[in-house]
Write an enzyme that holds these catalytic residues in place. Structure first.
Site, PDB file in Angstrom:
ATOM      1  N   LYS A 122       5.168 -13.426 -14.307  1.00  0.00           N
ATOM      2  CA  LYS A 122       3.856 -13.773 -12.977  1.00  0.00           C
ATOM      3  C   LYS A 122       2.708 -12.325 -12.835  1.00  0.00           C
ATOM      4  CE  LYS A 122       4.080 -17.475 -11.193  1.00  0.00           C
ATOM      5  NZ  LYS A 122       5.607 -18.007  -9.827  1.00  0.00           N
ATOM      6  N   MET A 176      -5.988 -10.548  -7.013  1.00  0.00           N
ATOM      7  CA  MET A 176      -6.173 -10.565  -8.534  1.00  0.00           C
ATOM      8  C   MET A 176      -6.842 -10.240  -8.975  1.00  0.00           C
ATOM      9  SD  MET A 176      -3.461 -14.028  -8.645  1.00  0.00           S
ATOM     10  CE  MET A 176      -3.520 -14.066  -6.551  1.00  0.00           C
ATOM     11  N   ASP A 233       9.778 -11.185  -9.310  1.00  0.00           N
ATOM     12  CA  ASP A 233       9.136 -11.852 -10.601  1.00  0.00           C
ATOM     13  C   ASP A 233       8.455  -9.831 -10.608  1.00  0.00           C
ATOM     14  OD1 ASP A 233       7.074 -13.774  -8.658  1.00  0.00           O
ATOM     15  OD2 ASP A 233       7.000 -11.372  -8.091  1.00  0.00           O
TER      16      ASP A 233
HETATM   17  N1  SAH Z   1       2.228 -12.818  -2.162  1.00  0.00           N
HETATM   18  C1  SAH Z   1       1.541 -11.509  -2.322  1.00  0.00           C
HETATM   19  C2  SAH Z   1       0.507 -11.524  -3.744  1.00  0.00           C
HETATM   20  C3  SAH Z   1       0.670 -12.219  -5.068  1.00  0.00           C
HETATM   21  S1  SAH Z   1      -1.068 -12.073  -5.515  1.00  0.00           S
HETATM   22  C4  SAH Z   1       0.904 -10.850  -0.699  1.00  0.00           C
HETATM   23  O1  SAH Z   1       1.364 -11.253  -0.323  1.00  0.00           O
HETATM   24  O2  SAH Z   1       0.386  -9.554  -0.927  1.00  0.00           O
HETATM   25  C5  SAH Z   1      -0.446 -10.423  -6.677  1.00  0.00           C
HETATM   26  C6  SAH Z   1      -1.663  -9.273  -6.182  1.00  0.00           C
HETATM   27  O3  SAH Z   1      -1.806  -9.103  -4.801  1.00  0.00           O
HETATM   28  C7  SAH Z   1      -1.990  -8.576  -6.696  1.00  0.00           C
HETATM   29  O4  SAH Z   1      -2.883  -8.689  -8.680  1.00  0.00           O
HETATM   30  C8  SAH Z   1      -3.055  -7.229  -5.879  1.00  0.00           C
HETATM   31  O5  SAH Z   1      -4.123  -8.355  -6.100  1.00  0.00           O
HETATM   32  C9  SAH Z   1      -2.070  -7.692  -4.981  1.00  0.00           C
HETATM   33  N2  SAH Z   1      -1.334  -6.704  -5.037  1.00  0.00           N
HETATM   34  C10 SAH Z   1       0.028  -6.804  -4.713  1.00  0.00           C
HETATM   35  N3  SAH Z   1       0.897  -6.168  -4.698  1.00  0.00           N
HETATM   36  C11 SAH Z   1       0.002  -5.051  -4.606  1.00  0.00           C
HETATM   37  C12 SAH Z   1       0.523  -3.692  -4.627  1.00  0.00           C
HETATM   38  N4  SAH Z   1       1.419  -3.076  -4.223  1.00  0.00           N
HETATM   39  N5  SAH Z   1      -1.058  -2.424  -4.740  1.00  0.00           N
HETATM   40  C13 SAH Z   1      -2.048  -3.065  -4.946  1.00  0.00           C
HETATM   41  N6  SAH Z   1      -2.018  -4.596  -4.842  1.00  0.00           N
HETATM   42  C14 SAH Z   1      -1.067  -5.416  -5.169  1.00  0.00           C
END
Ligand code: SAH
Length: 472
Positions: A269, A382, A247
């Site tokens: 997504k 998010m 995604d």
């Molecule tokens: N499974 C992922 C989260 C998925 S939900 C994890 O464990 O990180 C998606 C959210 O994760 C985004 O909206 C943001 O809030 C956060 N996120 C993921 N990667 C990011 C990044 N490189 N920098 C900032 N926020 C991030």
């Protein structure tokens, strides 16, 4: 990509070398190793050339270069010590669309010689496209040191079996799976120990075994974006998969590390943008695995933290599809580390909570009072779309307006941005800097140390550069 790396079959093909001094000698050696039919034009010849002529390996023409010499050759190398001659060789070849290399004169080259690591039949070529030959050479030395000498014999053994395997196993995917099993088996160890007979027997035995036709799903967390934060296991499975279902959170540099010929399926997504419905993704994983494919379901961060990983695995169970789960560095851990924020600290925060800014479908709000307790860190995933609501709810639930906050966009990536302020400024930080997804909100006393602990970015860039040069 400034040059296309290709491996040319030069066996018995006519190649012209202009010049026969020491520089030309090196090139001639490489060309002869590749089996080229070599013609050398020069006004004098180093002794080795004379020997090659006597052994029938090269034709020598004692003459000044003229354009007719080019005719009929597939490749030309200009290696005289006279720039004007080299220039005219280049022009004559280029005018005839024949690939030409002018030694140590990159602008006058339509092909270049890479640095090579030779474990024939395995060959590795490295080029810096002429920008940093010393760096390319040092990389070559590094690779020379780590690549085992048995690679050559292993490839030879495998090569001798190819036709047999082709006859026995039909279908490209099944054959690829067979070879994956071979390289994971004791065949490799036997070759390493120079027990080639045993290796061959074991290879034969593997060929006789039933090949499992069932697929498999690897649920893999790819971390927040910096490819160096991938786990070794993630990388290994990304390289083994037939299909990669990913995604938008998976960063481009990470996608570059996926097996080149794997099928790539993007299932979106992104809040507000078109994406494949979760149910469709679930069904896709099932149908791919049932068709015998090894499926790598690649997710940003950790698959079990706001990743819907469990839902995707649950649908596999009724079908008995085997799966593995590989954890990844979740955004909270990755972004906090790269932003210089310690999520807990003995003096500032004794707890940390990860929450989602997306409300539940039934509209039930989180327990804002529990989220507003002092001396704890709140990490909101998010949270961009609801940032105003979040700020207002935390303030109404009693969190102090002056509590430090950080907004981290593209955390751990080259384009990471961090904005800090106080809780009453959270929404305006996001609006003012037009923060884009993916972004993480961190609220809590620990953010006060951010400026002191910050290391990634310009300040770090120089240090990292330094340590990279030290390493190479
Ligand atoms: N499974 C992922 C989260 C998925 S939900 C994890 O464990 O990180 C998606 C959210 O994760 C985004 O909206 C943001 O809030 C956060 N996120 C993921 N990667 C990011 C990044 N490189 N920098 C900032 N926020 C991030």
């Amino acid at each position: 990509m400034q040059y296309l790396p290709i491996f040319a079959q030069l066996k018995n093909r006519p190649v012209l070398l202009v010049g026969a001094g020491h520089v030309a000698l090196r090139k001639a050696g490489t060309l002869l190793k590749a089996g080229a039919r070599l013609t050398v034009v020069a006004t004098y010849f180093a002794d080795e050339f004379i020997e090659w002529q006597q052994q029938g390996k090269a034709i020598l023409i004692e003459s000044r270069f003229s354009a007719e010499h080019i005719e009929g050759h597939v490749l030309v190398v200009a290696a005289t010590d006279d720039d004007a001659v080299n220039q005219s060789v280049f022009e004559a070849a280029d005018a005839r669309n024949i690939l030409v290399n002018t030694v140590d004169d990159q602008p006058n080259c339509s092909f270049i010689f890479p640095a090579i690591i030779d474990r024939s039949p395995i060959l590795i070529a490295i080029s810096s496209a002429g920008t940093a030959p010393v760096l390319a050479r040092r990389l070559r030395e590094k690779l020379e040191a780590i690549l085992p000498a048995h690679l050559g014999p292993l490839a030879q053994l495998v090569g001798a079996f190819r036709d047999k395997v082709k006859q026995k196993i039909s279908g490209f995917a099944a054959r690829r799976q067979f070879w994956e099993r071979v390289f994971d088996s004791s065949v490799v160890r036997e070759v390493q120990a120079n027990r080639l007979d045993l290796a061959q027997q074991q290879l034969e035995a593997l060929l006789e075994q039933e090949i499992p036709t069932q697929g498999e799903v690897y649920l893999v967390g790819s971390g927040p974006g910096d490819p160096e934060l991938l786990t070794l296991k993630a990388l290994q499975l990304m390289q083994q998969a037939d299909v990669v279902v990913y995604d938008y959170l998976v960063s481009e540099p990470i996608m570059q590390l996926v097996r080149r010929d794997a099928e790539l399926i993007c299932v979106g997504k992104k809040a507000g943008a078109h994406s494949v419905a979760q149910e469709e993704t679930n069904n896709l994983l099932v149908s791919l695995a049932l068709s015998g494919k090894k499926v790598c379901r690649l997710k940003g961060g950790d698959p079990f933290i706001f990743g819907r990983g469990a839902e995707e695995i649950e649908v596999l169970l009724p079908h008995g599809i085997p799966f593995q789960v590989v954890p990844g560095i979740t955004a909270a851990a990755g972004c906090a580390a790269y932003a210089g924020i310690a999520l807990t600290h003995r003096d500032y925060a004794q707890a940390v909570q990860f929450v989602t800014g997306h409300c539940r479908k039934d509209g039930v709000e989180p327990d804002w009072h529990s989220l507003s307790r002092p001396n704890q860190t709140l990490v909101i995933y998010m949270g961009l779309m609801k940032v105003e609501h979040i700020q207002q709810q935390l303030l109404s639930a009693g969190r102090a307006a002056t509590i430090p906050v950080a907004v981290i966009e593209n955390g751990t990536r080259a384009d990471q941005r961090i904005f800090t302020g106080q809780l009453h400024q959270l929404a305006s930080l996001v609006a003012e800097h037009q923060v884009q997804s993916p972004a993480l909100l961190i609220i809590g006393e620990v953010v006060a140390l951010q400026q002191k602990l910050d290391w990634f970015g310009d300040r770090a860039g120089q240090q990292a550069q330094q340590s990279l040069t030290n390493r190479i």
